[in-house]
Design a protein around this motif. Structure first.
Motif, PDB file in Angstrom:
ATOM      1  N   ALA A  47       0.838  -1.209   0.000  1.00 48.90           N
ATOM      2  CA  ALA A  47       0.000   0.000   0.000  1.00 48.90           C
ATOM      3  C   ALA A  47       0.871   1.258   0.000  1.00 48.90           C
ATOM      4  O   ALA A  47       0.531   2.259  -0.650  1.00 48.90           O
ATOM      5  CB  ALA A  47      -0.928  -0.006   1.209  1.00 48.90           C
ATOM      6  N   TYR A  48       1.994   1.203   0.705  1.00 48.86           N
ATOM      7  CA  TYR A  48       2.896   2.362   0.733  1.00 48.86           C
ATOM      8  C   TYR A  48       3.519   2.591  -0.635  1.00 48.86           C
ATOM      9  O   TYR A  48       3.648   3.743  -1.089  1.00 48.86           O
ATOM     10  CB  TYR A  48       3.974   2.146   1.788  1.00 48.86           C
ATOM     11  N   ASP A  49       3.903   1.527  -1.320  1.00 48.61           N
ATOM     12  CA  ASP A  49       4.433   1.659  -2.684  1.00 48.61           C
ATOM     13  C   ASP A  49       3.397   2.303  -3.601  1.00 48.61           C
ATOM     14  O   ASP A  49       3.720   3.171  -4.430  1.00 48.61           O
ATOM     15  CB  ASP A  49       4.828   0.285  -3.233  1.00 48.61           C
ATOM     16  N   ALA A  50       2.138   1.862  -3.468  1.00 50.01           N
ATOM     17  CA  ALA A  50       1.073   2.425  -4.285  1.00 50.01           C
ATOM     18  C   ALA A  50       0.855   3.904  -3.968  1.00 50.01           C
ATOM     19  O   ALA A  50       0.618   4.724  -4.864  1.00 50.01           O
ATOM     20  CB  ALA A  50      -0.220   1.635  -4.073  1.00 50.01           C
ATOM     21  N   THR A  57       2.874  10.618  -9.441  1.00 47.78           N
ATOM     22  CA  THR A  57       2.025  10.951 -10.586  1.00 47.78           C
ATOM     23  C   THR A  57       1.334  12.288 -10.375  1.00 47.78           C
ATOM     24  O   THR A  57       1.248  13.111 -11.309  1.00 47.78           O
ATOM     25  CB  THR A  57       0.968   9.847 -10.807  1.00 47.78           C
ATOM     26  N   CYS A  58       0.846  12.531  -9.167  1.00 45.85           N
ATOM     27  CA  CYS A  58       0.213  13.822  -8.854  1.00 45.85           C
ATOM     28  C   CYS A  58       1.195  14.974  -9.055  1.00 45.85           C
ATOM     29  O   CYS A  58       0.847  16.025  -9.625  1.00 45.85           O
ATOM     30  CB  CYS A  58      -0.284  13.824  -7.413  1.00 45.85           C
ATOM     31  N   ALA A  63       2.890  19.603 -12.205  1.00 53.05           N
ATOM     32  CA  ALA A  63       3.924  20.407 -12.855  1.00 53.05           C
ATOM     33  C   ALA A  63       3.474  20.840 -14.249  1.00 53.05           C
ATOM     34  O   ALA A  63       3.724  21.977 -14.679  1.00 53.05           O
ATOM     35  CB  ALA A  63       5.230  19.622 -12.934  1.00 53.05           C
ATOM     36  N   ILE A  64       2.820  19.925 -14.968  1.00 50.01           N
ATOM     37  CA  ILE A  64       2.319  20.257 -16.313  1.00 50.01           C
ATOM     38  C   ILE A  64       1.198  21.287 -16.218  1.00 50.01           C
ATOM     39  O   ILE A  64       1.143  22.254 -16.996  1.00 50.01           O
ATOM     40  CB  ILE A  64       1.817  18.984 -17.030  1.00 50.01           C
ATOM     41  N   LEU A  65       0.301  21.108 -15.251  1.00 49.97           N
ATOM     42  CA  LEU A  65      -0.815  22.039 -15.086  1.00 49.97           C
ATOM     43  C   LEU A  65      -0.336  23.435 -14.698  1.00 49.97           C
ATOM     44  O   LEU A  65      -0.959  24.448 -15.064  1.00 49.97           O
ATOM     45  CB  LEU A  65      -1.784  21.516 -14.017  1.00 49.97           C
ATOM     46  N   ALA A  85      -4.939   9.997  -9.998  1.00 46.88           N
ATOM     47  CA  ALA A  85      -3.861   9.740  -9.036  1.00 46.88           C
ATOM     48  C   ALA A  85      -4.217  10.282  -7.659  1.00 46.88           C
ATOM     49  O   ALA A  85      -3.905   9.663  -6.630  1.00 46.88           O
ATOM     50  CB  ALA A  85      -2.553  10.359  -9.524  1.00 46.88           C
ATOM     51  N   ARG A  86      -4.894  11.430  -7.634  1.00 42.36           N
ATOM     52  CA  ARG A  86      -5.282  12.018  -6.358  1.00 42.36           C
ATOM     53  C   ARG A  86      -6.305  11.133  -5.638  1.00 42.36           C
ATOM     54  O   ARG A  86      -6.222  10.932  -4.422  1.00 42.36           O
ATOM     55  CB  ARG A  86      -5.879  13.412  -6.597  1.00 42.36           C
ATOM     56  N   ALA A  87      -7.243  10.572  -6.388  1.00 47.37           N
ATOM     57  CA  ALA A  87      -8.229   9.670  -5.802  1.00 47.37           C
ATOM     58  C   ALA A  87      -7.554   8.416  -5.243  1.00 47.37           C
ATOM     59  O   ALA A  87      -7.892   7.942  -4.146  1.00 47.37           O
ATOM     60  CB  ALA A  87      -9.279   9.291  -6.841  1.00 47.37           C
TER      61      ALA A  87
END
Length: 360
Positions: A47-50, A57-58, A63-65, A85-87
């Motif tokens: 779960a920590y890796d995820a 990813t967020c 950074a792009i936004l 990714a935030r969800a």
């Protein structure tokens, strides 16, 4: 939370390396202990890796936004990636909060279960037999081993009292929610006017004690032998193989007559006695720790009505969490996971709430 999680992740990696070393592999006791710890840490590490992946990813999408010159199509893709990714990040954070909750030290133990008919006479005894069958079928489906310890049956096939062990991985973590009073509402076969009767059965679930945890001095025991009663073959009338063990300091009495051997009956009776003494000691400790009691689902007290089985409506209602299932036949045939999963979730939610309130 990250610092705590990273420490768990580091220990998980360390264990993975240790388990490949020849000196560990050759030491079976150490190997089992390390394997058990490694397995217990795996869900947290995964779960920590995820979580870390979702956070990366967020950050990349953010950074792009935030880049002034990004075109509209790229920004739309980044926004969708950020939202997903935030969800996932929020879901992993919640899962990890639950995984990091203090574990019940007995969760991995096997158990001794005792079922007794209560109010309702023969109707209660018949339902006690139904519950015994329900638990046996559930245990079989999970690959657990069930062994009868003692049985007091009625002439019509009911059960006044039955005790049995359930052995396997994590048995107590599932079955601990079954302690309490189970109520049945149905029309007995002997009822001529079709009236619904209410009967009760008590269920006790006790973690099995290890010999080293509960020391029983031989001088504290009185052991009596007697002839077994009920069906069982010609040896029943010829040998006094049944055993009654009385623990003199507490007055606890355990009888076992399931085996033909006095030695085996004594061994089983002492196993039950140790579990009862452990349960008694733990109850005393729990009563002294009110905060810990509040964090549990129900008290496990036998006087508490925890569940109703209503035959006319085909429903099962667990009163602790207000859950009603119209699956009575399936439940009585051992399909308990939906009930037990809901109870476990409610237990975790209460513990998490208590932890958060303490942290404030």
């Amino acid at each position: 939370m990250h610092k705590q999680l990273q420490a768990v992740r580091d220990r998980y990696d360390e264990l993975g390396q240790l388990l490949q070393q020849s000196d560990v592999v050759s030491d079976q006791a150490r190997l089992r202990a390390l394997m058990k710890e490694y397995k217990s840490l795996a869900p947290v590490a995964d779960a920590y890796d995820a979580l870390c992946g979702a956070e990366r990813t967020c950050s990349e999408a953010r950074a792009i936004l935030d880049e002034p010159g990004a075109d509209r199509e790229l920004r739309e893709l980044a926004q969708a990636e950020y939202d997903a990714a935030r969800a996932k990040q929020q879901a992993m954070e919640q899962q990890l909060r639950l995984l990091l909750l203090p574990k019940d030290e007995n969760d991995e133990r096997s158990v001794i279960m005792e079922i007794r008919s209560g109010a309702g006479g023969e109707e209660a005894a018949l339902f006690a037999h139904s519950l015994q069958r329900m638990y046996a079928m559930y245990a079989q489906a999970r690959g657990w081993k069930v062994e009868l310890v003692g049985l007091s049956a009625t002439e019509l096939g009911g059960v006044k009292e039955v005790s049995f062990s359930v052995e396997g991985e994590g048995v107590y973590s599932r079955m601990k929610y079954e302690s309490g009073v189970h109520r049945v509402q149905r029309v007995p076969e002997t009822e001529t006017q079709g009236r619904v009767h209410t009967s009760t059965v008590t269920v006790a679930v006790m973690p099995q004690a290890e010999d080293v945890e509960v020391h029983i001095a031989p001088a504290d025991l009185r052991i009596d032998t007697f002839r077994s009663s009920g069906a069982g073959g010609q040896h029943i009338n010829k040998t006094s193989s049944a055993i009654r063990v009385t623990h003199l300091p507490t007055g606890l009495v355990v009888e076992c007559q399931d085996e033909r051997s006095q030695y085996k009956n004594k061994e089983k009776a002492l196993k039950v006695l140790r579990s009862r003494l452990l349960a008694q000691a733990q109850k005393q400790q729990d009563d002294e720790t009110a905060a810990r009691r509040r964090s549990q689902v129900g008290t496990g007290d036998r006087s508490e009505r925890i569940r109703t089985y209503n035959f006319p409506q085909g429903r099962v209602t667990d009163h602790r969490i207000g859950l009603t299932l119209y699956k009575l036949d399936a439940v009585l045939n051992g399909s308990l996971d939906e009930l037990l999963d809901a109870l476990a979730l409610a237990d975790q939610t209460e513990k998490l709430k208590a932890t958060e309130e303490t942290a404030r």
